[in-house]
Every structure is written in C-alpha cells, then in structure tokens.
Design a protein around this motif. Structure first.
Motif, PDB file in Angstrom:
ATOM      1  N   UNK A   1       0.845  -1.176   0.000  1.00  0.00           N
ATOM      2  CA  UNK A   1       0.000   0.000   0.000  1.00  0.00           C
ATOM      3  C   UNK A   1       0.891   1.239   0.000  1.00  0.00           C
ATOM      4  N   UNK A   2       0.537   2.221  -0.777  1.00  0.00           N
ATOM      5  CA  UNK A   2       1.306   3.452  -0.874  1.00  0.00           C
ATOM      6  C   UNK A   2       0.461   4.633  -0.426  1.00  0.00           C
ATOM      7  N   UNK A   3       1.061   5.504   0.368  1.00  0.00           N
ATOM      8  CA  UNK A   3       0.418   6.730   0.832  1.00  0.00           C
ATOM      9  C   UNK A   3       1.236   7.895   0.287  1.00  0.00           C
ATOM     10  N   UNK A   4       0.582   8.852  -0.336  1.00  0.00           N
ATOM     11  CA  UNK A   4       1.260  10.048  -0.827  1.00  0.00           C
ATOM     12  C   UNK A   4       0.944  11.204   0.103  1.00  0.00           C
ATOM     13  N   UNK A   5       1.955  12.038   0.374  1.00  0.00           N
ATOM     14  CA  UNK A   5       1.790  13.154   1.298  1.00  0.00           C
ATOM     15  C   UNK A   5       2.366  14.413   0.674  1.00  0.00           C
ATOM     16  N   UNK A   6       1.577  15.460   0.613  1.00  0.00           N
ATOM     17  CA  UNK A   6       2.060  16.759   0.139  1.00  0.00           C
ATOM     18  C   UNK A   6       2.746  17.456   1.312  1.00  0.00           C
ATOM     19  N   UNK A   7       3.942  17.964   1.079  1.00  0.00           N
ATOM     20  CA  UNK A   7       4.723  18.598   2.140  1.00  0.00           C
ATOM     21  C   UNK A   7       4.902  20.072   1.820  1.00  0.00           C
ATOM     22  N   UNK A   8       4.616  20.908   2.795  1.00  0.00           N
ATOM     23  CA  UNK A   8       4.885  22.337   2.649  1.00  0.00           C
ATOM     24  C   UNK A   8       6.312  22.590   3.105  1.00  0.00           C
ATOM     25  N   UNK A   9       7.019  23.416   2.390  1.00  0.00           N
ATOM     26  CA  UNK A   9       8.394  23.721   2.766  1.00  0.00           C
ATOM     27  C   UNK A   9       9.362  22.742   2.131  1.00  0.00           C
ATOM     28  N   UNK A  10      10.591  22.749   2.618  1.00  0.00           N
ATOM     29  CA  UNK A  10      11.665  21.944   2.035  1.00  0.00           C
ATOM     30  C   UNK A  10      11.701  20.506   2.527  1.00  0.00           C
ATOM     31  N   UNK A  23       0.133   6.556  10.305  1.00  0.00           N
ATOM     32  CA  UNK A  23       0.813   5.271  10.466  1.00  0.00           C
ATOM     33  C   UNK A  23       1.141   5.013  11.930  1.00  0.00           C
ATOM     34  N   UNK A  24       1.390   6.079  12.683  1.00  0.00           N
ATOM     35  CA  UNK A  24       1.587   5.982  14.135  1.00  0.00           C
ATOM     36  C   UNK A  24       0.579   6.918  14.798  1.00  0.00           C
ATOM     37  N   UNK A  25      -0.014   6.459  15.868  1.00  0.00           N
ATOM     38  CA  UNK A  25      -1.072   7.229  16.526  1.00  0.00           C
ATOM     39  C   UNK A  25      -0.556   8.405  17.343  1.00  0.00           C
ATOM     40  N   UNK A  26       0.745   8.408  17.640  1.00  0.00           N
ATOM     41  CA  UNK A  26       1.309   9.503  18.429  1.00  0.00           C
ATOM     42  C   UNK A  26       2.777   9.683  18.078  1.00  0.00           C
ATOM     43  N   UNK A  27       3.302  10.838  18.469  1.00  0.00           N
ATOM     44  CA  UNK A  27       4.727  11.091  18.264  1.00  0.00           C
ATOM     45  C   UNK A  27       5.582  10.137  19.078  1.00  0.00           C
ATOM     46  N   UNK A  28       5.114   9.795  20.274  1.00  0.00           N
ATOM     47  CA  UNK A  28       5.854   8.860  21.125  1.00  0.00           C
ATOM     48  C   UNK A  28       5.969   7.493  20.495  1.00  0.00           C
ATOM     49  N   UNK A  29       4.881   7.027  19.897  1.00  0.00           N
ATOM     50  CA  UNK A  29       4.910   5.735  19.209  1.00  0.00           C
ATOM     51  C   UNK A  29       5.843   5.807  18.006  1.00  0.00           C
ATOM     52  N   UNK A  30       5.790   6.915  17.274  1.00  0.00           N
ATOM     53  CA  UNK A  30       6.679   7.086  16.125  1.00  0.00           C
ATOM     54  C   UNK A  30       8.133   7.013  16.566  1.00  0.00           C
ATOM     55  N   UNK A  31       8.473   7.690  17.663  1.00  0.00           N
ATOM     56  CA  UNK A  31       9.849   7.660  18.181  1.00  0.00           C
ATOM     57  C   UNK A  31      10.261   6.237  18.538  1.00  0.00           C
ATOM     58  N   UNK A  32       9.379   5.508  19.200  1.00  0.00           N
ATOM     59  CA  UNK A  32       9.677   4.136  19.618  1.00  0.00           C
ATOM     60  C   UNK A  32       9.884   3.216  18.412  1.00  0.00           C
ATOM     61  N   UNK A  33       9.051   3.346  17.413  1.00  0.00           N
ATOM     62  CA  UNK A  33       9.151   2.489  16.225  1.00  0.00           C
ATOM     63  C   UNK A  33      10.425   2.792  15.439  1.00  0.00           C
ATOM     64  N   UNK A  61       7.316   1.476   6.292  1.00  0.00           N
ATOM     65  CA  UNK A  61       6.976   1.154   7.679  1.00  0.00           C
ATOM     66  C   UNK A  61       5.723   0.298   7.683  1.00  0.00           C
ATOM     67  N   UNK A  62       5.746  -0.783   8.406  1.00  0.00           N
ATOM     68  CA  UNK A  62       4.587  -1.660   8.595  1.00  0.00           C
ATOM     69  C   UNK A  62       3.936  -2.077   7.265  1.00  0.00           C
ATOM     70  N   UNK A  63       4.755  -2.409   6.298  1.00  0.00           N
ATOM     71  CA  UNK A  63       4.253  -2.868   5.017  1.00  0.00           C
ATOM     72  C   UNK A  63       3.694  -1.786   4.113  1.00  0.00           C
ATOM     73  N   UNK A  64       3.916  -0.550   4.485  1.00  0.00           N
ATOM     74  CA  UNK A  64       3.413   0.574   3.694  1.00  0.00           C
ATOM     75  C   UNK A  64       4.562   1.455   3.249  1.00  0.00           C
ATOM     76  N   UNK A  65       4.379   2.092   2.114  1.00  0.00           N
ATOM     77  CA  UNK A  65       5.400   3.013   1.588  1.00  0.00           C
ATOM     78  C   UNK A  65       4.810   4.397   1.494  1.00  0.00           C
TER      79      UNK A  65
END
Length: 65
Positions: A1-10, A23-33, A61-65
C-alpha cells in the motif's frame, strides 16, 4: 500500500510524517518504532527520529510506503 503526502516547505521530519499519515497514533509511538529499527528511508534503516525527508524520498513502515 502506498500513501502520498504533500509537504509544505523543504522537508518534513520522519516522526512527523509517521504521525501525520496516521501510520503511528502519536509522536511517542513514532519515536519508539524508529528507535526499534522498524522504519527505513529509500531502503536504508533510519534510526534518527527527526531525520529530514525531502521530496522524492520513500519511507517504508509496517508494510506501507
């Protein structure tokens, strides 16, 4: 599965990307993963929580790109 994200800035930080895309429910979970070695960028393991991601890079991450 692919997720596309538009990013503002550089760039967007890796932990913010995981949280913003839902993909992660919180910043803390993201840090841990990320610290656990479960995230790669362009096929290379990434352990820097605040790695700067730029247009064209692919996060896996977790089978997703």
């Amino acid at each position: 599965m692919t997720i596309h994200l538009a990013v503002r800035g550089d760039f967007i930080q890796l932990d913010q990307l995981l949280k913003t895309t839902g993909l992660c429910s919180s910043g803390g979970l993201a840090h841990a993963e990320i610290a656990a070695g479960k995230v790669s960028v362009d096929g290379v393991l990434e352990t820097r929580k605040r790695a700067k991601l730029r247009l064209g890079q692919t996060v896996f991450y977790a089978g997703k790109a």
